[in-house]
Design an enzyme around this catalytic site. Sequence first.
Site, PDB file in Angstrom:
ATOM      1  N   ARG A 548       0.825  -1.189   0.000  1.00 18.35           N
ATOM      2  CA  ARG A 548       0.000   0.000   0.000  1.00 18.35           C
ATOM      3  C   ARG A 548       0.877   1.263   0.000  1.00 18.35           C
ATOM      4  O   ARG A 548       2.004   1.248   0.492  1.00 18.35           O
ATOM      5  CB  ARG A 548      -0.892   0.017   1.242  1.00 18.35           C
ATOM      6  CG  ARG A 548      -2.110  -0.843   1.081  1.00 18.35           C
ATOM      7  CD  ARG A 548      -2.960  -0.417  -0.085  1.00 18.35           C
ATOM      8  NE  ARG A 548      -3.729   0.765   0.247  1.00 18.35           N
ATOM      9  CZ  ARG A 548      -5.012   0.762   0.535  1.00 18.35           C
ATOM     10  NH1 ARG A 548      -5.707  -0.358   0.507  1.00 18.35           N
ATOM     11  NH2 ARG A 548      -5.651   1.882   0.828  1.00 18.35           N
ATOM     12  N   LYS A 659       7.280 -12.935   1.419  1.00 12.59           N
ATOM     13  CA  LYS A 659       6.926 -13.542   0.133  1.00 12.59           C
ATOM     14  C   LYS A 659       8.083 -13.393  -0.850  1.00 12.59           C
ATOM     15  O   LYS A 659       8.429 -14.333  -1.581  1.00 12.59           O
ATOM     16  CB  LYS A 659       5.656 -12.897  -0.443  1.00 12.59           C
ATOM     17  CG  LYS A 659       4.421 -13.145   0.416  1.00 12.59           C
ATOM     18  CD  LYS A 659       3.253 -12.218   0.075  1.00 12.59           C
ATOM     19  CE  LYS A 659       2.231 -12.251   1.212  1.00 12.59           C
ATOM     20  NZ  LYS A 659       1.278 -11.126   1.176  1.00 12.59           N
TER      21      LYS A 659
END
Length: 808
Positions: A548, A659
């Site tokens: 974000r 990730k």
Amino acid sequence: MPTTKFDKESIKTSILGKLQRYNGRTLADATQQQIYYAVASTVRDQIMQKWVAYREQDKNYQGKRLYYLSVEFLTGRSAYCNMLNLCSSSAYREALEELGLDIKKVLWEEPEPGLGNGGLGRLAACFLDSLSSLSMPAVGCTIRYEYGLFRQRLIEGQQVEMPDNWLENGNVWEVPAPEDTCEVHFGGWVEERHEDGRMKFIHHDYRTVEAVPYDMPVAGYDCETVNSLRMWRARSPKTLDFKSFNSGEYMKAMQEQELAAVISKVLYPEDNHYEGKELRLKQHYFFTSATLQYALKDFKRRFGNQFHLLPEKMTIHINDTHPGLAIPELMRLLIDEEGLGWDEASWIVQRTIAYTNHTVMSEALEKWPEQMMQNLVPRIYMILQEINRRVCADLAEKYQNGSDPRIARQAVIAYGMVHMANLCVAMSYSVNGVSQLHGEILKKDTFHDYYQVMPEKFSAITNGITHRRWLMSCNPQLTDLICDAIGDQWVREPEELKALLPYRDDAAFRAAFAEVKRQNKAYFSDVLFKRQGMRVDPDFMFDVQAKRLHEYKRQLLNALHILVLYNRIMDDPNFTMQPRVFIFGAKASPAYYMAKQIIRLILAISRLIDRSPRAKKMLKVVFLENYDVSGAEALIPAADLSEQLSTAGKEASGTGNMKFMMNGALTIGTMDGANIEIHNAVGPDNIYIFGMRTDTVRDLQQTGGYSPMHVYETNAELRRALTQIIDGTLMPENPAALQDIYHNLLFSDPYFVLKDFGSYSMAQRRTEQDYRDQEKWVKMAISNTAASGFFSSDRTIWEYNDRIWRIR
Ligand code: 26Q
């Protein structure tokens, strides 16, 4: 119970049969979307078969159940992960291939449920996958938003928001459960009546909203467990009321219907930012109340009225404070509906509710005006007042002083506001942070006073990500390569990925690892072309910042550095560098002005570089439009470098960082959140750490001794880049357009962008040198994948179970 086999042949038959029955088409005439539905509903049939069996056995379950309440579940697409968890991905792959279909293309048709903003919502989804895969009985509970997070378009250099109508073509994965519909009451007033020697509370003149549940199955990996995600939809109880129709109040009746349904209409697009909107409070109470009514109904079915067993038989876990009204709501149900006394109810509640905090940003801490609470949920407000009275009385006794200033800081209601975090800390049996550093900050700062009086409640459990979606599903080639090298034990015990470490020194393995990365880069380029008609060169280094958009995440640090590189290229005709593409993925909250300005800046830098034939040979900036879970699944496996630049102390954990590392990207980052633990796991030689540490940041904040102007005056390259923001270099048509960024950096810089710039720039020099030494780089990348097992959410869930839930 009839069972069907799901081997390659029956999958083919099922797909063709569904196309015929639902669409009256042959494969040759069917659209991609029709084919997707035929494939997905075949997968669904397979899950349903397991679901039925699991529910049957669950009927006799006498143990504990977890209810995980979250206002967001950012699940992403389901089809492929379901195939994987059913251990049928090869069967589907082969079946589709024999039908002449491209599996990736077919699955790309699935609409992505965007029922979350970012980290908090995605974490909830990873947790559900791990809970099922570890066979823990759990229900995820949330709102079935009709519109998920907005879809982002980039038009004329700016973000434009479009509605995300994800249910438009139906949702194959959900099953309505109308039999569990319940009522949630808003407004009205409460009568207090003395009856049979006790107080009774009767709620009058309330408005009823019906909560209708829709369940999505969550199948665990290679096991019998199929948990569900229960999503509540709001609707008005009145179907068209004939009386008002006849008396000409048709419009009013229709409006009332609309007003109820609006509660589950749209997800608020704010991430790490609180806004006191009444509709949002309605959403929170709506799904919390519905969930608790349902949980209590299930408890009573299993154990009757033995409410003292409640803490043994269920944990209500609240994902941040948003479902915090679970506390007064459970009190209400036990007292008003079940007839328990206050002390008994409070004893139960304080052993049933567990709370995780996800942010220390003060602007994200949830507070509600007392008036709003009282108008909207008057009985809940009364309970909050009584909780507050008792909490304050206890503290006064502890401090032996009724006017100790700490009491106001810890109160549930103070200065006209209800403080949700204080409520959650005071009334849950567990308060936990999401990384080791974050846990320490909660104890030292955010909840310092509470930590002094109830230290036993506090813990920190580092976040995780499901390696099934974030490695096996999104990076099948790396998965195969790993399995060829070390077998597949790591699939069940992800920490076994460490067996990869010796392969650092195996030249053939390194070559294969590098080749997978290259193919993932080429694949990302194809996806980018499909999404926005743009390509990237796989020979470039892929430097990625995807998260974000927020000032504390410091996309600005990255952007300013790119400008500096551009200037180096333009100033010196002999300057060369490793060609690099900087890829951004980031949505800004529609009302967050600075964040949107930063997007404009990044797009302007991108244009500037594209206009220079020389610069664009070495430098490119790509802004991936509408960054979502599917975008992440394509982008992360292609990344060489992962940018994790938050001001130290601000990012509670981060999960994107995990990730990237799992997929063999190196991290350039600050000592913040889980970056610190990634640093510990890979060792200092396999990560690029820069910037101030938390203690320095705190000192500078407290002393006010930071002067961005001083940095500006001493760093010529940075000064030049800053000036270009306003001198027309970037925005020739409107040089003042970005001046607020310039002023904010120069005269305030609350997140220390300028302060950390020098250190960041030096770290970037090292990434450049190392990347040019491909042997070294690939070794480091392998070390990252090998050390990533710790960050599987399976480990996180084990820890939650061990320390907090104790489900089994
Ligand atoms: C609260 C009340 C009213 C309106 C909005 C909010 C609100 C909404 C979303 C407050 C916070 C959020 C989102 C927080 C969030 O995503 N936090 C992230 O959580 C991740 C999972 O733990 C961490 O990895 C990230 O570091 C953290 O930023």
